[in-house]
Design a protein around this motif. Sequence first.
Motif, PDB file in Angstrom:
ATOM      1  N   CYS A   1      24.259  29.044   2.868  1.00  0.00           N
ATOM      2  CA  CYS A   1      24.141  28.218   3.803  1.00  0.00           C
ATOM      3  C   CYS A   1      22.404  27.553   4.105  1.00  0.00           C
ATOM      4  N   TYR A   2      21.575  28.408   3.511  1.00  0.00           N
ATOM      5  CA  TYR A   2      20.023  28.132   3.536  1.00  0.00           C
ATOM      6  C   TYR A   2      19.657  27.511   2.258  1.00  0.00           C
ATOM      7  N   GLY A   3      20.498  27.402   1.554  1.00  0.00           N
ATOM      8  CA  GLY A   3      20.248  26.618   0.217  1.00  0.00           C
ATOM      9  C   GLY A   3      20.402  25.043   0.178  1.00  0.00           C
ATOM     10  N   LEU A   4      20.639  24.560   1.558  1.00  0.00           N
ATOM     11  CA  LEU A   4      20.606  23.085   1.679  1.00  0.00           C
ATOM     12  C   LEU A   4      19.295  23.031   2.021  1.00  0.00           C
ATOM     13  N   ARG A   5      18.466  22.400   1.314  1.00  0.00           N
ATOM     14  CA  ARG A   5      17.009  22.071   1.455  1.00  0.00           C
ATOM     15  C   ARG A   5      16.705  20.466   1.732  1.00  0.00           C
ATOM     16  N   LEU A   6      15.843  20.256   2.712  1.00  0.00           N
ATOM     17  CA  LEU A   6      15.591  18.793   3.020  1.00  0.00           C
ATOM     18  C   LEU A   6      14.049  19.081   3.332  1.00  0.00           C
ATOM     19  N   GLY A   7      13.286  18.067   2.471  1.00  0.00           N
ATOM     20  CA  GLY A   7      11.997  18.062   2.516  1.00  0.00           C
ATOM     21  C   GLY A   7      11.354  19.367   1.815  1.00  0.00           C
ATOM     22  N   GLY A   8      12.137  19.937   1.029  1.00  0.00           N
ATOM     23  CA  GLY A   8      11.658  20.897   0.281  1.00  0.00           C
ATOM     24  C   GLY A   8      11.913  22.430   0.791  1.00  0.00           C
TER      25      GLY A   8
ATOM     26  N   SER B   1      32.762  27.713  -0.024  1.00  0.00           N
ATOM     27  CA  SER B   1      33.309  26.271  -0.631  1.00  0.00           C
ATOM     28  C   SER B   1      32.541  25.258   0.367  1.00  0.00           C
ATOM     29  N   ALA B   2      32.473  25.217   1.936  1.00  0.00           N
ATOM     30  CA  ALA B   2      32.117  24.583   2.548  1.00  0.00           C
ATOM     31  C   ALA B   2      30.407  24.471   2.461  1.00  0.00           C
ATOM     32  N   SER B   3      29.831  25.801   2.424  1.00  0.00           N
ATOM     33  CA  SER B   3      28.585  25.741   2.152  1.00  0.00           C
ATOM     34  C   SER B   3      27.933  25.105   0.512  1.00  0.00           C
ATOM     35  N   ASP B   4      28.785  25.397  -0.353  1.00  0.00           N
ATOM     36  CA  ASP B   4      28.536  24.685  -1.725  1.00  0.00           C
ATOM     37  C   ASP B   4      28.509  23.192  -1.636  1.00  0.00           C
ATOM     38  N   PHE B   5      29.578  22.562  -0.953  1.00  0.00           N
ATOM     39  CA  PHE B   5      29.557  21.111  -0.899  1.00  0.00           C
ATOM     40  C   PHE B   5      28.707  20.704  -0.106  1.00  0.00           C
ATOM     41  N   MET B   6      27.937  21.236   0.944  1.00  0.00           N
ATOM     42  CA  MET B   6      26.873  20.618   1.522  1.00  0.00           C
ATOM     43  C   MET B   6      25.628  20.718   0.749  1.00  0.00           C
ATOM     44  N   ASN B   7      25.562  21.733   0.111  1.00  0.00           N
ATOM     45  CA  ASN B   7      24.244  22.040  -0.890  1.00  0.00           C
ATOM     46  C   ASN B   7      24.172  21.040  -2.112  1.00  0.00           C
ATOM     47  N   VAL B   8      25.440  20.686  -2.655  1.00  0.00           N
ATOM     48  CA  VAL B   8      25.496  19.671  -3.315  1.00  0.00           C
ATOM     49  C   VAL B   8      25.045  18.305  -2.861  1.00  0.00           C
ATOM     50  N   TRP B   9      25.360  18.064  -1.739  1.00  0.00           N
ATOM     51  CA  TRP B   9      24.859  16.736  -0.986  1.00  0.00           C
ATOM     52  C   TRP B   9      23.576  16.582  -1.083  1.00  0.00           C
ATOM     53  N   ALA B  10      22.759  17.830  -0.753  1.00  0.00           N
ATOM     54  CA  ALA B  10      21.406  17.872  -0.302  1.00  0.00           C
ATOM     55  C   ALA B  10      20.699  17.758  -1.996  1.00  0.00           C
ATOM     56  N   ASP B  11      21.394  18.264  -2.926  1.00  0.00           N
ATOM     57  CA  ASP B  11      20.800  18.011  -4.165  1.00  0.00           C
ATOM     58  C   ASP B  11      20.820  16.440  -4.709  1.00  0.00           C
ATOM     59  N   ILE B  12      21.927  15.847  -4.275  1.00  0.00           N
ATOM     60  CA  ILE B  12      22.169  14.271  -4.839  1.00  0.00           C
ATOM     61  C   ILE B  12      21.134  13.746  -4.071  1.00  0.00           C
ATOM     62  N   LEU B  13      20.915  14.009  -2.398  1.00  0.00           N
ATOM     63  CA  LEU B  13      19.941  13.127  -1.767  1.00  0.00           C
ATOM     64  C   LEU B  13      18.419  13.496  -2.292  1.00  0.00           C
ATOM     65  N   ALA B  14      18.599  14.658  -2.884  1.00  0.00           N
ATOM     66  CA  ALA B  14      16.897  14.897  -3.476  1.00  0.00           C
ATOM     67  C   ALA B  14      16.717  14.276  -4.830  1.00  0.00           C
ATOM     68  N   GLY B  15      17.632  13.602  -5.250  1.00  0.00           N
ATOM     69  CA  GLY B  15      17.551  13.021  -6.641  1.00  0.00           C
ATOM     70  C   GLY B  15      18.024  13.556  -7.802  1.00  0.00           C
ATOM     71  N   ASN B  16      18.472  14.594  -7.568  1.00  0.00           N
ATOM     72  CA  ASN B  16      19.158  15.490  -8.422  1.00  0.00           C
ATOM     73  C   ASN B  16      20.687  14.664  -9.109  1.00  0.00           C
ATOM     74  N   SER B  17      20.847  14.591 -10.309  1.00  0.00           N
ATOM     75  CA  SER B  17      22.045  13.915 -11.004  1.00  0.00           C
ATOM     76  C   SER B  17      23.226  14.577 -10.149  1.00  0.00           C
TER      77      SER B  17
END
Length: 437
Positions: free
Chosen positions: A371-378, A178-194
Amino acid sequence: MVVSSGDNISGIRISSVVPAHVTGDNVVHELSALDLAMRLHYVKVVYFFRKDQVQGLDIYQLKKPMFSLLDLYFPVAGRIRKSESPTAAGTGPGPAVPPFYIKCNDGGVRIVEAKCAITLDEWLKSDESSLNCRLVAQQVVGPQIGFSPLVYIQFTTFKCGGLSIGLSWSHILGDAFSASDFMNVWADILAGNSAGEPTLNFSKPEIPTARPLKPSLLPVKPATTVEDRWEIASGETPTEHRSFRFSGQQLRQLRSKVGERFEAFEAIAAVAWKAAAAARGEGSVRRVTVVREDRGVEGAPVIGNGRQSVRGVGIDFDAAGADWGELARAVAEGGADGRKEIERWVEGEGYPEVEMYGGDLTLVDLEGVGCYGLRLGGRGPALVDLYVEGVGKEGVVLVLPGPDDEEEEGGGRVVSVCMPSDQMDSMVRALRSELAV
């Protein structure tokens, strides 16, 4: 290089982020018996990113996606409230009433900003993973439970421009998945995904019924807490955390010794079990708790503690002198899923404060955590460290995926160990000897 965390972390600033829109009046998130059994534990995750991945991102840009994120995950921004009339199972005409719930009052999550006086490479090369606790908030729920945030996120900027993101996640909200999914969604929004519409599933999954678990193997132990805080008292011997990596090649070598039919987690868990027994002396560690992802749970919620099976496993031989294959077989096949029994016991006892991690040596399979699904800068993080804060004296060993660059070798792993400090050195020596790391 010797890293002194106290000298190198400075410039602490604290703020809060709340949902972008008002959640509404009288919205509550009900907590299951399993959620409440986890209330003394905290998932800690530290992500490390290189300078080129975060170049151009300031604190405003890092915080901005969280407003939309908390619209989706509104219970995360809530606060704990006490039930007016809690009751244990069997003490009244109706079902048990838990003593706590989450009031979705948009209280927000806490943001911590910090600076580190050394470079990211210097930090990672120090081989002192125990210092990573300086990169994630250490607050617990309490003493004013109704005012305590359930989530903290710390952004630490290194001298080189690299960045660490430290998540402190109250386990009462959900597990490491749950914690990892939460952060991955944050990164998706940061990347411009809806961010999409707030239709995430917060309902409790139906836990499958397993064969009865022997009462002696129930993986729950009464806890001694610190006054009115949701914190396990460490006594004279506080727990310590360390983690280390081993490559895909080392993993293949290990599995060839333990048995090719065993999965990576089962092989590593067997070695950790034997190492713990060797560190503690002959005849010790004949019971363990095995926690694994249950991929068969239907309609798994985005937050919650029902997605992992919890098995109490016992043996009638000395683990220190056992063959790795014997222990791997016990990890893979021994015991029964105790989630139903845990819920019944917790409800019947009036929802007491308990140790779910470390009451017995706890072996946790987090190989599937994203946890490695949190991607910044691709790209994903250079490294992720994940551990559990609030651990009983028997300790915890978590098996995590390795960095993306390990995939060329067939996938490495990170082993994260939480143990009483007086046992840690002998445990790590035994593990490193067996795993050759």
